[in-house]
Design a protein around this motif. Structure first.
Motif, short mmCIF file in Angstrom:
data_model
loop_
_atom_site.label_atom_id
_atom_site.label_comp_id
_atom_site.label_asym_id
_atom_site.label_seq_id
_atom_site.Cartn_x
_atom_site.Cartn_y
_atom_site.Cartn_z
N LYS A 49 23.44 -5.44 -5.20
CA LYS A 49 24.09 -4.76 -4.09
C LYS A 49 24.20 -3.28 -4.39
O LYS A 49 24.49 -2.89 -5.52
CB LYS A 49 25.48 -5.37 -3.87
CG LYS A 49 26.14 -4.95 -2.61
CD LYS A 49 27.40 -5.75 -2.38
CE LYS A 49 27.94 -5.46 -1.00
NZ LYS A 49 29.07 -6.32 -0.71
N LYS A 51 26.22 0.07 -4.04
CA LYS A 51 27.57 0.53 -3.75
C LYS A 51 27.53 1.81 -2.92
O LYS A 51 26.48 2.40 -2.73
CB LYS A 51 28.33 0.77 -5.06
CG LYS A 51 28.53 -0.52 -5.86
CD LYS A 51 29.28 -0.41 -7.15
CE LYS A 51 29.85 0.88 -7.56
NZ LYS A 51 30.53 0.86 -8.84
N ASP A 52 28.68 2.26 -2.48
CA ASP A 52 28.78 3.46 -1.64
C ASP A 52 28.27 4.71 -2.36
O ASP A 52 27.77 5.63 -1.72
CB ASP A 52 30.22 3.68 -1.19
CG ASP A 52 30.68 2.60 -0.21
OD1 ASP A 52 29.81 2.01 0.45
OD2 ASP A 52 31.90 2.36 -0.13
#
Length: 110
Positions: A49, A51-52
């Motif tokens: 994933k 992340k920001d």
């Protein structure tokens, strides 16, 4: 078949618990009424994933892992005539360590 799931998704092949008919109290349960197993083997895993901040978080599960998952957590797909599941890593309940003994670091005295 070469398939690569995206982000934190994994592709899983269900593991059948046993062949044949189930009998409960002398009643034969047809295949369509049987509960599907909640165990599977990961056949492909995404890269993780994002992340920001743009950093990628790698997955804890990898191809070949035996896993447990919930009844209603995955999307069923049919690829090359085979039924597979696509799910997110956070839908995996546990990884089953099969056939390996845990080493706890303690010594046994003889």
């Amino acid at each position: 078949m070469d398939i690569r799931p995206l982000y934190d998704r994994i592709i899983v092949r269900r593991i059948e618990e046993g062949e044949g008919e189930q009998r409960i109290g002398g009643i034969i349960i047809p295949d369509t009424a049987k509960e599907k197993p909640q165990q599977g083997r990961v056949i492909a895993a995404g890269n993780g994933k994002v992340k920001d901040d743009g950093k990628r978080v790698p997955l804890d599960v990898k191809a070949g892992d035996l896993i447990l998952f919930g009844k209603y957590t995955s999307q069923e797909v049919k690829l090359d005539g085979e039924e597979l599941l696509i799910m997110r890593e956070d839908e995996v309940l546990a990884v089953i360590d099969g056939g390996t003994k845990k080493k706890n670091g303690t010594k046994t005295k003889k």
